[in-house]
Design an enzyme around this catalytic site. Structure first.
Site: not given
Length: 250
Positions: A156-158, A160
């Protein structure tokens, strides 16, 4: 140095961590501050601390994933100061860690992207509309090394942060013939309270990939931010700067 004298700098996530450190660096160099943060209590605490140091500070409680909230904050900034010279979007969330993407809930994926990517889009959009009235501005969106290389267990972080880098590339080109620059910054692991929310073995996984074998410091990050957002950096736009201890050399 007083590179930001007579300038107004808005920083999201400015109540704590990296955002607060960036805000302090700009204030030390003469900027009037506008701090935007979701946490109203921390905002007022930081405002009191900064005002005690002699800095001029406006606070705006807001949710950067909400267009109405972002627009209200930037309307308040313009109404108070009459200008906006610098905007740094430092607010962000990590989301799920140590989990394969196939096991990630859609709601978690959408939440992380709403804050990190949509928030970058909304804050940059609101900022540029004020800046173009004077044909000057510096927009800096905090991305991540995870957006360049991807961190396993942090899909998710990567995702975004990869989106933030794409946003910087496109938006920077669109405003390249103006006095407004739009850049990004991709840090590796920086020792902040943000990192304390990530499991130790996940932090070790990320740190082990850094050739310098250490986390970055707040002073190192604020130093490069102060350059990117200054009048000196007039020929840099659409670019995501590296601050990764040698992990990314492209």
């Amino acid at each position: 140095m007083k590179r930001y004298e007579n300038q107004v700098a808005a920083i999201t996530g400015g109540a704590t961590g990296l955002g607060k450190a960036i805000a302090q660096r700009f204030a030390e160099e003469g900027a009037k501050l506008a701090l935007i943060d979701f946490n109203d209590e921390l905002l007022e605490k930081t405002k009191a601390e900064f005002e005690a140091a002699g800095y001029e500070v406006l606070t705006c409680q807001g949710d950067i994933s909400s267009e109405a909230s972002v627009n209200a904050a930037f309307d308040k900034i313009e109404a108070t100061y009459g200008q906006l010279d610098v905007m740094v979007n430092s607010a962000g969330i990590v989301g799920p860690t140590k989990i394969n993407f196939a096991d990630v809930d859609l709601a978690d994926f959408e939440k992380v992207n709403a804050v990190n990517l949509t928030g970058s889009f909304l804050t940059a959009k609101a900022a540029v509309k004020i800046m173009e009235k004077r044909n000057y501005g510096r927009i800096l969106l905090i991305a991540s090394i995870a957006g360049k290389e991807g961190n396993a267990g942090m899909t998710c972080y990567s995702t975004s942060k990869a989106g933030v880098i794409g946003l910087v590339k496109a938006a920077g080109k669109e405003y390249a013939e103006t006095g407004i620059t739009i850049n990004g910054l991709a840090p590796a692991v920086i020792r902040t309270a943000f990192i304390e929310t990530i499991p130790d073995d996940q932090v070790k996984y990320m740190t082990d990939k850094i050739p310098m074998k250490r986390c970055g410091t707040l002073d190192e990050v604020t130093g490069i931010c102060a350059y990117i957002c200054s009048p000196e950096a007039a020929f840099n736009t659409g670019y995501t700067f590296d601050i990764s201890g040698g992990r990314a050399t492209y």
